[in-house]
Each structure stands twice: as C-alpha cells, then as structure tokens.
Design an enzyme around this catalytic site. Structure first.
Site, mmCIF file in Angstrom:
data_model
loop_
_atom_site.group_PDB
_atom_site.id
_atom_site.type_symbol
_atom_site.label_atom_id
_atom_site.label_comp_id
_atom_site.label_asym_id
_atom_site.label_seq_id
_atom_site.Cartn_x
_atom_site.Cartn_y
_atom_site.Cartn_z
ATOM 1 N N GLU A 1 35.988 -34.657 22.726
ATOM 2 C CA GLU A 1 36.638 -33.789 23.699
ATOM 3 C C GLU A 1 37.044 -34.608 24.920
ATOM 4 O O GLU A 1 36.200 -35.237 25.561
ATOM 5 C CB GLU A 1 35.667 -32.688 24.145
ATOM 6 C CG GLU A 1 36.228 -31.810 25.256
ATOM 7 C CD GLU A 1 35.188 -30.863 25.865
ATOM 8 O OE1 GLU A 1 34.077 -31.327 26.215
ATOM 9 O OE2 GLU A 1 35.497 -29.675 26.004
ATOM 10 N N CYS B 1 36.991 -25.001 28.323
ATOM 11 C CA CYS B 1 36.151 -25.478 27.214
ATOM 12 C C CYS B 1 36.697 -24.937 25.903
ATOM 13 O O CYS B 1 36.404 -25.474 24.839
ATOM 14 C CB CYS B 1 34.684 -25.145 27.419
ATOM 15 S SG CYS B 1 34.402 -23.449 27.759
ATOM 16 N N THR B 2 37.537 -23.892 25.980
ATOM 17 C CA THR B 2 38.139 -23.321 24.773
ATOM 18 C C THR B 2 39.546 -23.874 24.489
ATOM 19 O O THR B 2 40.214 -23.393 23.558
ATOM 20 C CB THR B 2 38.254 -21.793 24.923
ATOM 21 O OG1 THR B 2 38.897 -21.529 26.181
ATOM 22 C CG2 THR B 2 36.915 -21.106 24.875
ATOM 23 N N ALA C 1 30.274 -25.086 35.644
ATOM 24 C CA ALA C 1 31.213 -26.209 35.686
ATOM 25 C C ALA C 1 32.399 -25.864 36.601
ATOM 26 O O ALA C 1 32.577 -24.708 36.982
ATOM 27 C CB ALA C 1 31.709 -26.496 34.273
ATOM 28 N N GLY D 1 20.140 -29.592 41.039
ATOM 29 C CA GLY D 1 20.178 -29.138 39.648
ATOM 30 C C GLY D 1 18.873 -29.466 38.946
ATOM 31 O O GLY D 1 18.316 -28.639 38.211
ATOM 32 N N GLU E 1 26.092 -23.959 27.086
ATOM 33 C CA GLU E 1 27.495 -23.773 26.698
ATOM 34 C C GLU E 1 28.184 -25.075 27.060
ATOM 35 O O GLU E 1 28.566 -25.300 28.203
ATOM 36 C CB GLU E 1 28.059 -22.570 27.463
ATOM 37 C CG GLU E 1 29.204 -21.905 26.755
ATOM 38 C CD GLU E 1 30.528 -22.432 27.213
ATOM 39 O OE1 GLU E 1 31.067 -23.333 26.511
ATOM 40 O OE2 GLU E 1 31.013 -21.982 28.250
ATOM 41 N N LYS F 1 23.545 -22.969 40.848
ATOM 42 C CA LYS F 1 24.055 -24.260 41.314
ATOM 43 C C LYS F 1 25.460 -24.445 40.735
ATOM 44 O O LYS F 1 25.630 -24.776 39.571
ATOM 45 C CB LYS F 1 23.159 -25.412 40.856
ATOM 46 C CG LYS F 1 23.581 -26.713 41.496
ATOM 47 C CD LYS F 1 23.382 -27.900 40.590
ATOM 48 C CE LYS F 1 24.133 -29.099 41.109
ATOM 49 N NZ LYS F 1 25.598 -29.001 40.910
ATOM 50 N N THR G 1 28.480 -31.990 27.075
ATOM 51 C CA THR G 1 27.380 -32.201 26.129
ATOM 52 C C THR G 1 26.386 -33.209 26.709
ATOM 53 O O THR G 1 25.176 -33.078 26.532
ATOM 54 C CB THR G 1 27.956 -32.669 24.780
ATOM 55 O OG1 THR G 1 28.756 -31.601 24.258
ATOM 56 C CG2 THR G 1 26.871 -32.999 23.783
ATOM 57 N N GLY H 1 24.109 -31.342 28.809
ATOM 58 C CA GLY H 1 23.220 -30.539 27.971
ATOM 59 C C GLY H 1 22.110 -31.363 27.346
ATOM 60 O O GLY H 1 20.984 -30.899 27.188
HETATM 61 C C1 UN1 Z 1 35.195 -22.085 29.930
HETATM 62 O O1 UN1 Z 1 36.181 -22.779 29.775
HETATM 63 O O2 UN1 Z 1 34.099 -22.581 30.310
HETATM 64 O O3 UN1 Z 1 37.743 -17.930 26.536
HETATM 65 C C2 UN1 Z 1 35.181 -20.604 29.763
HETATM 66 C C3 UN1 Z 1 38.213 -18.414 27.580
HETATM 67 C C4 UN1 Z 1 37.698 -17.882 28.884
HETATM 68 C C5 UN1 Z 1 36.440 -18.551 29.281
HETATM 69 C C6 UN1 Z 1 36.464 -20.049 29.241
HETATM 70 N N1 UN1 Z 1 37.468 -16.481 28.742
HETATM 71 O O4 UN1 Z 1 39.062 -19.279 27.582
#
Ligand code: UN1
Length: 508
Positions: A394, A295-296, A157, A223, A261, A182, A241, A244
């Site tokens: 999200e 993503c976190t 991403a 892809g 992920e 990719k 998602t 995915g």
């Molecule tokens: C992501 O946002 O795809 O834990 C990865 C974290 C980073 C990785 C994020 N080590 O925020």
C-alpha cells in the site's frame, strides 16, 4: 477569478465559530500545517505522557458513573451530538478540507458520516440485546447481558480525522464507556473542534460526569501512554500496519482489547459483462478520490482481456483530464497530498513500478495548483505486466496499478495475494461471477462489493478487514459488541441443584 482564501484567517474564523477556545490552539510548540498551501497554521500545546495519565484517570472516574446511566438516556447525549454536528456541518467540513486537503463534498461527506453514526447509535442505545439460551438443567434460565467495558482509547489517522473518532465515540458512549482520543499529529485542529461540539452536546444534556470524552493532542509518547495504561480497556487504532504491529502486541501483553483498522491494498476486478460506464465512474472515484488517501482507496485493478482495450484508454483519459486544485478555492475533484513525505513515497513507488516494467500515465506534480510548499499531483495510472514490486504494497497516494487477466479464478487468486484485506469490488452483470466473488472461495477482504467501488462504505455495515488490515470492526452491524463486556448468567429457580454435564457431587 476565484478569491484567494487566507488559510490561517479562515481556520481562526471556523475555530471561533465552532467555539474552540483560542488558548487551546495557540501558544505551544507543536506545529500544525495545512496541505492546501503547505504552510504552518499554528503551534499548539502538546500533552505529555503525565497529562495522558491524569486524563485517563478522569475518564475512569467518569466511567464509574456513566455505566450506571440507562443506555437509552446515554443515547440522548449522542442524539444531541448528532444535532450539534448537523449545525456545525459546513464549518467542520471546511476545517477538514483545510487540515487534510479534501475537496468540499468529501469534507462534508465525512461530517455526514458522523451524523449517520450518531443516528445509528441512538437507535442502538435501545437495542443492546443479549440472547436467552436453552439450558440443559430443569428450573434454570440462561441468558447473556452486555455491560459497559471501561475507558476506550481511540487512535485515529489523518485521512479521516473526524469520522473515525465518531464511529468509536458514538458507540462507546451508548455502550456506557468513556473515551480518550489521540488524533493524528497532522490533524489536531479538527479534533479540538469535535471536542468543542461534543462539549456543547454535553452542556445541553445536563448531568454528565466530567471527562466522558477527552482529546489528547500530542505525539508518540501520548499514544504509548494510552496503549500501556492499565485502565484503558480497549484501544481502537486506525493507521498503518507498521503502527498496528506495535500497538497490537503491546495491548495483547496486558490482555487489553484492540480494534485494529490498518492498511489496505484494495482491488477491483472488471469482468467481460461489466457495465463499463458505471465501472469507469466507480474506479475513478475509488482510485483518484481523496487524492488516493483513503484506507479503502482502489489501488489494484484486474481487467479482463476482452474489455481491456475499451476500458483502459477511457480510464487514462480520465486521469489526464481530472481537475486538480485548491479545495478551498476551486471545485477541483482532486486536492493535495497531505505532505512532502506522501509525495516522496509516491515518487518512490512510481520509480519502482517503472523498473518492474510499468507504463505510467500521470503521476507528476502540478505546480500551478498551489504553492511550492504544497503537494498537488496528477493521479497515476500504471499498466503493469504483472503483480510485482510496489503493487504488493500500500502506497498512500493516488496510484492505480492496472493488470490484464483472462481467467477469473486466476484474477481472484491475484486479488487475494497481498498482505492486506480491507476492501474489494467486482464489476460484472453475471450473477455466477458476482456470487463466486462473494463466496468463501472469493475475495478474502472484510468489505466485498459488486458493481460499486471499494471506497465510500456506509456506516450501517461493520467496517474493517482481514489479514494485515488487523481484523477489527468498527461502525455498524454488531461492531458494538467489541465495546461491551458479555456476561453469561445462569439462574436456578428450582429447589434442586442439578449439575451440568450430568456430574454428581453428593457430599453426604
Ligand atoms: C478510512 O479511510 O480510514 O469507506 C475510512 C470509506 C469511508 C471510510 C474510510 N466511509 O471510504
């Protein structure tokens, strides 16, 4: 006064320094933009599905040779990659800032993650252990061996344009696999830079089959070719998602492996005993850092009613005062959103939050931070009466929904009541609460933290999450096992042929 950076010139300088051939990033019709000013940087040549097919065939040929190279020797290549990344850190980090809009410390931090996973993988190259297992038959030995798997496809991403490739590639290479990558259409230049850096490591390594790790700059068709090609044994895909939901079933249809992920709707809980100064800083970084595009990223916060009145006004102050600006010219803490689409999604979510009774601090565009074509926004803190509407989804933007709670079990239930399950935190000094959150009845996420935020995981742990996050694990711990084929071997060194389970089958 800071000097004005010409994004195009700066990009050209960095690509040149990193050894990316001019012809590979010019002369095509696939545009690349910088969110720093929203302007086009260049137009690249995009690969076609047919190109993808050829590249995958080359990767498959390379695999046949690479799988026979002893793993510690494969580790030597990854060690050299780590060295090259150390040398390229400042330039590659800045290119990440140009292409994604991350502030400098975060651009550099992302490259550091790449270096760290290389170090991890070098050690791993001497530790691809299998078990020896007690057998029920006399004179027999049972054991596991781990073999290289095949061609690994990586789909990444825009938000971590280089680290995610390295998590997969460093592991895949020491495991004896080859890689076809990719990258996001939004971040082709950092991908070309990674390829040039890896090519330098390969040149220093000496004999290596051609096509160990290749990059495919292109669109959806490329892809799809990667996902559908019978010679791609595993696809590790990071993204939404929605993506995915397409990729997972297509891989399953041909029984290929997947590491998914996907989205996160990460939450934190602030308990009565929390160290509020610490919580404040962790929440600020988790929710506003990377302009809410990890993503976190922390997206939901449950605050106990006894500390709500203390913490939330301080948080609001941080939202009102956080510095927002051009990551190439200022030391601001928040850079731009990736593009107009991201800004529109943010507006849509805020509108829906307002309708659901939300009280918004921040969230407006900061026009003087950049050009009209760039999307700098003040992060938004939204006090919500309950977890409804946009809070359940999200939105890839800096929006933190804050809710009050009175009972911890109720807060944990709310915490788990969303579709995604990536990362989570609890802030408490009460060990019963902390352990309860980490227990089977606690957070249902793949990452569960105490007194640190939801983002910024180290590479040494397995990274990924449950439910709609996809279930895949990348990076540290034993995530490497997904990149290898396990064989159970039973060896009979006796003179008899006892059958397992006591079965007799005497042919005379
Ligand atoms: C992501 O946002 O795809 O834990 C990865 C974290 C980073 C990785 C994020 N080590 O925020």
């Amino acid at each position: 006064m800071t000097k004005t950076v010409d994004v195009r010139e700066e990009t050209a300088r960095i690509l040149d320094t990193l050894g990316v051939a001019h012809s590979s990033w010019t002369g095509g019709d696939m545009p690349s933009y910088s969110p720093v000013n929203g302007e086009e940087i260049t137009r690249l040549k995009a690969a076609s599905a047919a190109d993808a097919g050829r590249i995958i065939e080359t990767a498959d040929e390379a695999f046949k040779a690479w799988r026979t190279v002893p793993a510690p020797r494969r580790g030597e290549l990854v060690r050299l990659l780590g060295e090259e990344l150390r040398a390229a850190k400042a330039d590659l980090g800045r290119l990440v800032s140009i292409e994604v809009g991350k502030i400098e410390p975060e651009g550099l931090g992302e490259v550091q993650e790449m270096i760290d996973i290389c170090d991890f993988a070098v050690g791993l190259s001497r530790q691809l252990y299998g078990l020896t297992i007690a057998t029920e038959r006399p004179g027999h030995r049972m054991m596991e061996t781990w073999h290289p798997l095949g061609v690994v496809g990586v789909i990444s991403a825009f938000n971590f344009p280089v680290a995610v490739w390295s998590w997969n590639t460093a592991l895949a290479l020491v495991c004896g696999n080859t890689v076809v990558w990719k990258p996001s259409e939004k971040t082709p230049l950092t991908a070309l830079a990674c390829q040039a850096i890896l090519d330098r490591a390969i040149a220093r390594f000496g004999e290596a089959p051609k096509g160990l790790s290749q990059v495919l700059i292109g669109g959806r068709d490329v892809g799809e070719a990667l996902v559908d090609h019978p010679k791609v044994a595993l696809v590790s895909a990071t993204g939404s998602t929605r993506m995915g939901c397409e990729v997972g079933p297509r891989l399953a249809r041909r029984f290929a492996r997947s590491i998914l992920e996907l989205g996160g709707n990460n939450a934190g809980i602030v308990c009565p005993s929390a160290d509020l100064d610490m919580a404040l800083r962790a929440i600020a970084f988790g929710a506003m850092g990377t302009a809410g595009q990890r993503c976190t990223t922390l997206r939901r916060l449950f605050v106990h009613e006894s500390v709500y009145g203390d913490l939330v006004p301080r948080l609001k102050k941080a939202y009102e005062s956080v510095s927002i600006g051009n990551p190439l010219e200022t030391s601001a803490l928040v850079g731009p959103l990736i593009d107009k689409g991201a800004y529109e999604n943010m507006l849509k979510a805020l509108e829906a939050a307002k309708t659901a009774g939300g009280n918004i601090t921040g969230g407006s565009r900061v026009p003087d931070a950049g050009k009209e074509t760039a999307y700098y926004v003040r992060p938004a803190l939204v006090e919500m009466p309950e977890q409804t509407g946009p809070v359940l989804e999200e939105t890839f933007a800096p929006i933190l929904y804050v809710m009050k709670y009175s009972d911890l079990d109720e807060a944990i239930a709310q915490h788990n009541a969303v579709a995604a399950g990536l990362s989570s935190s609890i802030f408490t000094l009460d060990m019963r609460e902390a352990e309860h959150f980490l227990s089977a009845e606690g957070s249902d996420c793949g990452i569960t933290n105490v007194n640190i935020g939801t983002s910024g995981a180290e590479i040494g742990g397995a990274f990924g999450g449950e439910k709609e996050t996809g279930g895949g694990r990348e990076s540290g711990s034993d995530a490497w096992k997904a990149y290898m084929r396990r064989a159970t071997n039973t060896v009979n060194y006796s003179t008899a042929l006892p059958l397992a389970q006591g079965v007799s089958f005497d042919i005379e």
